[in-house]
Design a protein around this motif. Structure first.
Motif: not given
Ligand SMILES: C[S@@+](CC[C@H](N)C(=O)[O-])C[C@H]1O[C@@H](n2cnc3c(N)ncnc32)[C@H](O)[C@@H]1O
Length: 298
Positions: A19-23, A61-70, A74-84
């Motif tokens: 829940e904390s990660l999702m928030q 996971w937390l680090e990867r999720a924060m990187e993807a969210a940021n 910043a404008g990246l398409p969701l797929q590129y932001a996640i990278g997979v």
């Protein structure tokens, strides 16, 4: 930024709960839907499943999720932001060197897999060319889903082939041993093999200059122009591939192409002119004609 900053409840190992990660993700991307994609792609769990199971979120996971969210913020398409991104049974790495694999291409792969299986297990593997492989979506799906296949996947872009190679490296040994990546312009990449393929598959660029300018700005800004823009008309690359088919395919070989519905007539006409005897159109789940199947034999 400290990746743990927005997350409030952590244990002594720096882990937090689902829940904390999702928030924290929603707080950055401001979209419940996108946050759920980031959560599930990073953790491998559906958010509600992770919450009900009480899954402890690892620091990585937390680090990867924060990187993807940021990245997304910043404008990246969701797929590129996640990278997979998922494509059929695969989780493919994607970055702006490759087209984000689309659901309509899964229809093309479905046809290909069905056709190879319908040939039955012969003494020799079915030889498949995937022209313009990008992330490897088509080639790697066919190779991993049909053991009878021997796949040669080509692209003109070295950067795209790097991504395809990374995706190939993540597959099992049997699949890896049946895929070869080649660099070059359409058939120039495969001709030196001296092999007549049973099946040529391609999802080439098929967007006209006019339509390209009307695409979603996110697509134009981040996805490779060379993967989308075909030329002034849109059918230029489809024609080049169709024209090269009959002389290269095995006698009972088949070519399968992704295209847009309004291109079906002109590409079918060209295919008949250059010697294809069987022309069959396949629609996607929404009933839009998206795949052309061309046979050398009637
Ligand atoms: C629409 S993308 C398809 C990518 C992937 N096959 C898929 O379906 O997601 C087209 C691909 O064709 C490649 N391409 C474009 N022109 C090419 C050419 N003349 N010869 C070889 N590859 C080309 C691009 O680099 C791009 O990776």
């Amino acid at each position: 930024m400290d990746p743990t900053e927005p997350v409030n409840s952590q244990d002594s190992l720096g882990r937090c709960d689902a829940e904390s990660l999702m928030q924290a993700i929603v707080g950055i991307v401001k979209s419940d839907h996108e946050a759920r994609w980031i959560f599930s792609q990073v953790t491998g769990f559906n958010y509600y499943e992770a919450r009900s199971l009480g899954v402890a979120i690892e620091r990585s996971w937390l680090e990867r999720a924060m990187e993807a969210a940021n990245g997304r913020a910043a404008g990246l398409p969701l797929q590129y932001a996640i990278g997979v991104w998922p494509f059929r049974n695969l989780q493919l790495r994607v970055n702006p060197a490759v087209l984000i694999p689309r659901p309509e291409t899964e229809v093309l792969v479905d046809e290909a897999v069905g056709w190879i299986r319908s040939k039955g297990a012969g003494p020799k593997p079915v030889v498949v060319f995937d022209l313009g492989t990008g992330s490897g979506a088509i080639a790697l799906s066919v190779a991993s889903e049909v053991e009878l296949s021997r796949v040669f996947a080509s692209d003109r872009s070295a950067k795209a082939l790097d991504v395809a190679a990374q995706n190939l490296a993540g597959l099992d040994e049997s699949t890896r041993s049946r895929v070869t990546l080649l660099q070059g312009d359409w058939f120039e990449a495969t001709d030196p093999l001296g092999v007549s393929p049973d099946l040529i598959i391609s999802n080439p660029p098929y967007i006209s200059r006019h339509d390209y300018l009307g695409l979603d700005p996110l697509v134009r800004e981040y996805e490779p122009e060379s993967a989308l823009l075909a030329g002034d008309v849109g059918t230029e690359q489809l024609f080049r591939i169709v024209e090269g088919g009959p002389s290269r395919l095995a006698p009972d070989g088949v070519m399968m192409l992704e295209l847009s519905p309004e291109q079906v007539k002109s590409v079918s006409d060209r295919a008949r002119e250059v010697g294809f005897l069987a022309v069959h159109v396949v629609a996607d789940l929404a009933g839009r004609e998206r795949v052309l199947v061309l046979g050398r034999a009637s």
